[in-house]
Write a protein that holds these residues in place. Structure first.
Motif, PDB file in Angstrom:
ATOM      1  N   LYS A  37       0.831  -1.204   0.000  1.00 29.79           N
ATOM      2  CA  LYS A  37       0.000   0.000   0.000  1.00 29.79           C
ATOM      3  C   LYS A  37       0.866   1.256   0.000  1.00 29.79           C
ATOM      4  O   LYS A  37       0.603   2.208  -0.756  1.00 29.79           O
ATOM      5  CB  LYS A  37      -0.913  -0.029   1.225  1.00 29.79           C
ATOM      6  CG  LYS A  37      -1.876   1.144   1.291  1.00 29.79           C
ATOM      7  CD  LYS A  37      -2.774   1.032   2.506  1.00 29.79           C
ATOM      8  CE  LYS A  37      -3.728   2.219   2.576  1.00 29.79           C
ATOM      9  NZ  LYS A  37      -4.607   2.123   3.786  1.00 29.79           N
ATOM     10  N   ASN A  38       1.933   1.271   0.830  1.00 24.39           N
ATOM     11  CA  ASN A  38       2.837   2.420   0.871  1.00 24.39           C
ATOM     12  C   ASN A  38       3.555   2.608  -0.458  1.00 24.39           C
ATOM     13  O   ASN A  38       3.741   3.737  -0.933  1.00 24.39           O
ATOM     14  CB  ASN A  38       3.856   2.242   1.991  1.00 24.39           C
ATOM     15  CG  ASN A  38       3.220   2.367   3.364  1.00 24.39           C
ATOM     16  OD1 ASN A  38       2.127   2.917   3.508  1.00 24.39           O
ATOM     17  ND2 ASN A  38       3.892   1.837   4.374  1.00 24.39           N
ATOM     18  N   THR A  39       3.966   1.479  -1.080  1.00 21.46           N
ATOM     19  CA  THR A  39       4.645   1.556  -2.377  1.00 21.46           C
ATOM     20  C   THR A  39       3.724   2.142  -3.435  1.00 21.46           C
ATOM     21  O   THR A  39       4.141   2.977  -4.253  1.00 21.46           O
ATOM     22  CB  THR A  39       5.118   0.151  -2.808  1.00 21.46           C
ATOM     23  OG1 THR A  39       5.952  -0.386  -1.794  1.00 21.46           O
ATOM     24  CG2 THR A  39       5.875   0.226  -4.120  1.00 21.46           C
ATOM     25  N   LEU A  40       2.456   1.697  -3.417  1.00 26.03           N
ATOM     26  CA  LEU A  40       1.491   2.215  -4.380  1.00 26.03           C
ATOM     27  C   LEU A  40       1.255   3.701  -4.164  1.00 26.03           C
ATOM     28  O   LEU A  40       1.185   4.482  -5.140  1.00 26.03           O
ATOM     29  CB  LEU A  40       0.171   1.438  -4.245  1.00 26.03           C
ATOM     30  CG  LEU A  40      -0.958   1.849  -5.201  1.00 26.03           C
ATOM     31  CD1 LEU A  40      -0.522   1.626  -6.655  1.00 26.03           C
ATOM     32  CD2 LEU A  40      -2.230   1.069  -4.901  1.00 26.03           C
ATOM     33  N   GLN A  41       1.152   4.125  -2.908  1.00 23.25           N
ATOM     34  CA  GLN A  41       0.956   5.545  -2.619  1.00 23.25           C
ATOM     35  C   GLN A  41       2.151   6.369  -3.080  1.00 23.25           C
ATOM     36  O   GLN A  41       1.986   7.474  -3.628  1.00 23.25           O
ATOM     37  CB  GLN A  41       0.716   5.739  -1.115  1.00 23.25           C
ATOM     38  CG  GLN A  41      -0.623   5.207  -0.633  1.00 23.25           C
ATOM     39  CD  GLN A  41      -0.796   5.352   0.864  1.00 23.25           C
ATOM     40  OE1 GLN A  41       0.153   5.669   1.588  1.00 23.25           O
ATOM     41  NE2 GLN A  41      -2.023   5.121   1.355  1.00 23.25           N
ATOM     42  N   GLU A  42       3.350   5.849  -2.886  1.00 23.24           N
ATOM     43  CA  GLU A  42       4.547   6.560  -3.343  1.00 23.24           C
ATOM     44  C   GLU A  42       4.564   6.699  -4.855  1.00 23.24           C
ATOM     45  O   GLU A  42       4.922   7.761  -5.393  1.00 23.24           O
ATOM     46  CB  GLU A  42       5.797   5.823  -2.867  1.00 23.24           C
ATOM     47  CG  GLU A  42       6.026   5.907  -1.362  1.00 23.24           C
ATOM     48  CD  GLU A  42       7.233   5.091  -0.931  1.00 23.24           C
ATOM     49  OE1 GLU A  42       7.864   4.476  -1.826  1.00 23.24           O
ATOM     50  OE2 GLU A  42       7.535   5.051   0.278  1.00 23.24           O
ATOM     51  N   LYS A  43       4.164   5.652  -5.573  1.00 22.51           N
ATOM     52  CA  LYS A  43       4.120   5.732  -7.038  1.00 22.51           C
ATOM     53  C   LYS A  43       3.112   6.770  -7.505  1.00 22.51           C
ATOM     54  O   LYS A  43       3.371   7.539  -8.427  1.00 22.51           O
ATOM     55  CB  LYS A  43       3.771   4.363  -7.619  1.00 22.51           C
ATOM     56  CG  LYS A  43       4.892   3.343  -7.524  1.00 22.51           C
ATOM     57  CD  LYS A  43       4.475   2.023  -8.183  1.00 22.51           C
ATOM     58  CE  LYS A  43       5.616   1.004  -8.118  1.00 22.51           C
ATOM     59  NZ  LYS A  43       5.216  -0.285  -8.750  1.00 22.51           N
ATOM     60  N   VAL A  44       1.942   6.787  -6.820  1.00 23.50           N
ATOM     61  CA  VAL A  44       0.905   7.765  -7.197  1.00 23.50           C
ATOM     62  C   VAL A  44       1.403   9.181  -6.948  1.00 23.50           C
ATOM     63  O   VAL A  44       1.215  10.084  -7.790  1.00 23.50           O
ATOM     64  CB  VAL A  44      -0.389   7.489  -6.395  1.00 23.50           C
ATOM     65  CG1 VAL A  44      -1.394   8.622  -6.601  1.00 23.50           C
ATOM     66  CG2 VAL A  44      -0.991   6.149  -6.809  1.00 23.50           C
ATOM     67  N   GLN A  45       2.076   9.412  -5.824  1.00 24.19           N
ATOM     68  CA  GLN A  45       2.609  10.738  -5.520  1.00 24.19           C
ATOM     69  C   GLN A  45       3.676  11.156  -6.523  1.00 24.19           C
ATOM     70  O   GLN A  45       3.732  12.313  -6.955  1.00 24.19           O
ATOM     71  CB  GLN A  45       3.165  10.753  -4.097  1.00 24.19           C
ATOM     72  CG  GLN A  45       2.099  10.641  -3.013  1.00 24.19           C
ATOM     73  CD  GLN A  45       2.694  10.547  -1.623  1.00 24.19           C
ATOM     74  OE1 GLN A  45       3.914  10.518  -1.467  1.00 24.19           O
ATOM     75  NE2 GLN A  45       1.829  10.496  -0.601  1.00 24.19           N
ATOM     76  N   LYS A  46       4.531  10.198  -6.923  1.00 21.11           N
ATOM     77  CA  LYS A  46       5.564  10.515  -7.925  1.00 21.11           C
ATOM     78  C   LYS A  46       4.939  10.857  -9.263  1.00 21.11           C
ATOM     79  O   LYS A  46       5.404  11.762  -9.960  1.00 21.11           O
ATOM     80  CB  LYS A  46       6.514   9.331  -8.066  1.00 21.11           C
ATOM     81  CG  LYS A  46       7.443   9.125  -6.877  1.00 21.11           C
ATOM     82  CD  LYS A  46       8.375   7.956  -7.110  1.00 21.11           C
ATOM     83  CE  LYS A  46       9.304   7.754  -5.904  1.00 21.11           C
ATOM     84  NZ  LYS A  46      10.209   6.584  -6.090  1.00 21.11           N
ATOM     85  N   GLN A  47       3.884  10.138  -9.637  1.00 20.07           N
ATOM     86  CA  GLN A  47       3.211  10.426 -10.898  1.00 20.07           C
ATOM     87  C   GLN A  47       2.548  11.800 -10.870  1.00 20.07           C
ATOM     88  O   GLN A  47       2.610  12.556 -11.849  1.00 20.07           O
ATOM     89  CB  GLN A  47       2.159   9.343 -11.184  1.00 20.07           C
ATOM     90  CG  GLN A  47       2.777   7.999 -11.561  1.00 20.07           C
ATOM     91  CD  GLN A  47       1.704   6.927 -11.768  1.00 20.07           C
ATOM     92  OE1 GLN A  47       0.511   7.172 -11.522  1.00 20.07           O
ATOM     93  NE2 GLN A  47       2.147   5.734 -12.187  1.00 20.07           N
ATOM     94  N   LYS A  48       1.959  12.139  -9.710  1.00 20.43           N
ATOM     95  CA  LYS A  48       1.353  13.464  -9.583  1.00 20.43           C
ATOM     96  C   LYS A  48       2.426  14.553  -9.649  1.00 20.43           C
ATOM     97  O   LYS A  48       2.219  15.583 -10.303  1.00 20.43           O
ATOM     98  CB  LYS A  48       0.594  13.556  -8.263  1.00 20.43           C
ATOM     99  CG  LYS A  48      -0.699  12.752  -8.228  1.00 20.43           C
ATOM    100  CD  LYS A  48      -1.407  12.921  -6.898  1.00 20.43           C
ATOM    101  CE  LYS A  48      -2.724  12.154  -6.851  1.00 20.43           C
ATOM    102  NZ  LYS A  48      -3.423  12.319  -5.561  1.00 20.43           N
ATOM    103  N   ALA A  49       3.550  14.313  -8.971  1.00 22.99           N
ATOM    104  CA  ALA A  49       4.616  15.292  -8.992  1.00 22.99           C
ATOM    105  C   ALA A  49       5.185  15.463 -10.394  1.00 22.99           C
ATOM    106  O   ALA A  49       5.508  16.579 -10.821  1.00 22.99           O
ATOM    107  CB  ALA A  49       5.730  14.876  -8.024  1.00 22.99           C
ATOM    108  N   ALA A  50       5.313  14.334 -11.125  1.00 23.13           N
ATOM    109  CA  ALA A  50       5.856  14.411 -12.491  1.00 23.13           C
ATOM    110  C   ALA A  50       4.892  15.149 -13.421  1.00 23.13           C
ATOM    111  O   ALA A  50       5.315  15.888 -14.315  1.00 23.13           O
ATOM    112  CB  ALA A  50       6.118  13.001 -13.024  1.00 23.13           C
ATOM    113  N   SER A  51       3.598  14.947 -13.200  1.00 20.32           N
ATOM    114  CA  SER A  51       2.615  15.604 -14.078  1.00 20.32           C
ATOM    115  C   SER A  51       2.541  17.110 -13.831  1.00 20.32           C
ATOM    116  O   SER A  51       2.237  17.885 -14.730  1.00 20.32           O
ATOM    117  CB  SER A  51       1.228  14.967 -13.855  1.00 20.32           C
ATOM    118  OG  SER A  51       0.801  15.172 -12.507  1.00 20.32           O
ATOM    119  N   THR A  52       2.847  17.530 -12.578  1.00 19.58           N
ATOM    120  CA  THR A  52       2.819  18.968 -12.300  1.00 19.58           C
ATOM    121  C   THR A  52       4.135  19.627 -12.700  1.00 19.58           C
ATOM    122  O   THR A  52       4.197  20.819 -12.919  1.00 19.58           O
ATOM    123  CB  THR A  52       2.571  19.198 -10.813  1.00 19.58           C
ATOM    124  OG1 THR A  52       3.587  18.496 -10.049  1.00 19.58           O
ATOM    125  CG2 THR A  52       1.202  18.665 -10.390  1.00 19.58           C
TER     126      THR A  52
END
Length: 380
Positions: free
Chosen positions: A365-380
């Motif tokens: 779950k933590n790994t998935l959350q980290e990936k989602v945060q990285k994707q959001k950061a990359a998109s911004t």
């Protein structure tokens, strides 16, 4: 004219005999050639089998070494816990392939234990083909299913007849027949379980030892006279309690056969158990089933210990103490404590597995959350 007919008949007989001799000689020659071909084929197969067996032993050694290295690296924090769990799962799949497939017959066979050597001598009881090993397991399961009904019904019938027909006093013969059947039952179980272990089944040693103790108790109880006392019911109180315990044990065995085997099939499908593994004791189960099974098991163990203590107390208090009381009491207490500690060990193992699964879910779950945060950061 008659002479010519006789000569012709003799010639036909000689010709027929020569033909048979030729056919026999031809068959002998063909069988000799076939024997040589089979011998050559067997030698070639044996040579190839020796090479494959050596490779199988090397693979097992490599697997065990890697398991030790992964465990050591995890303890030293050189690799994360999640990575270590993933690697151990992969190595578990390797172990299943080595011990539960066509490779298994190539591995060195386990030596026959003392029990098998005493009953069968040095006979090889390992099946060469995996379908033969699975047949041994299925026969064991069928034997348990069939004998569980007898294990449950036999003491119920004895207890019912005691009240309805025998005026609250067991005759010696029916009880001795039941004890003789118990001797056969536990001896058969112990033999089958030893054969299963030789063929790669992961049966806990305690359950085999438990059956050795049960064999000893059944043998001792056969020599125990339960009649001849002025107060029949007082002398047979331990026998009645043992029969009541046997009824409870039969119910527990039915629960195990009904619930746990389904769970074992699921574990085999997931690669978490081998095809030769069997259910005995409390080796598996799901949460809802365990709420039923474990209270029954603990009650059985307490009751078994109580019967053993009662026999020992009777042996001390009574004037006509018999050595069978002492031996059976000690054996019952030993089996009760052994069952209890194995049940606790199973619960601890299940708790560790549950904690491990919970931790793995948390990490995922933590790994998935980290990936989602990285994707959001990359998109911004």
């Amino acid at each position: 004219m008659g002479s010519d007919g006789g000569l012709s008949a003799d010639a036909e007989v000689i010709s027929a005999v020569d033909s048979v001799l030729d056919d026999v000689a031809k068959l002998v020659k063909e069988c000799s050639a076939f024997q040589e071909a089979v011998s050559s084929h067997s030698s070639r197969l044996q040579s190839e089998s020796d090479v494959l067996s050596k490779q199988a032993v090397e693979l097992v050694a490599s697997m065990k070494q890697l398991q030790a290295e992964v465990y050591a690296a995890s303890e030293k924090k050189d690799i994360s816990h999640g990575v270590a769990e993933k690697l151990m799962d992969e190595l578990s799949k390797v172990r299943t392939m080595l011990y539960d497939g066509d490779v298994a017959p190539l591995l060195p066979a386990k030596a026959n234990g003392f029990f098998l050597r005493a009953l069968l001598g040095p006979a090889n009881v390992r099946a060469a083909r995996k379908d033969g090993r699975y047949k041994v397991k299925e026969e064991y399961n069928a034997y348990r299913d069939n004998t569980t009904i007898i294990f449950l019904v036999f003491p119920i019938v004895l207890l019912a007849l005691k009240k309805k027909l025998w005026n609250e006093c067991f005759p010696a013969l029916p009880v001795q027949i039941y004890q003789a059947w118990l001797l056969l039952f536990y001896t058969s179980l112990a033999m089958r379980e030893n054969i299963l272990r030789v063929n790669g089944s992961d049966i806990r040693p305690w359950w085999v030892y438990h059956h050795y103790l049960a064999i000893a108790m059944a043998l001792v109880s056969l020599t125990w006279g339960i009649q001849g006392h002025p107060d029949c019911s007082r002398k047979q109180h331990g026998v009645e309690l043992f029969l009541e315990w046997a009824v409870m044990q039969g119910v527990a065995m039915l629960l195990q056969n009904r619930y746990q085997r389904q769970r074992l099939y699921t574990r085999i499908a997931l690669g978490k158990a081998g095809r030769m593994d069997v259910v005995w004791g409390e080796t598996s189960g799901v949460k809802g089933q365990l709420w039923i099974l474990y209270p029954v098991l603990f009650t059985l163990q307490v009751f078994q210990c109580y019967i053993g203590g009662l026999l020992l107390r009777t042996a001390v208090v009574e004037d006509d103490c018999e050595w069978q009381m002492v031996v059976c009491g000690l054996l019952l207490i030993a089996m009760a404590f052994g069952n209890f500690f194995n049940t606790i060990a199973t619960l601890v193992a299940k708790a560790k597995i549950k904690a491990k699964m919970k931790k793995m879910k948390h990490v995922a779950k933590n790994t998935l959350q980290e990936k989602v945060q990285k994707q959001k950061a990359a998109s911004t």
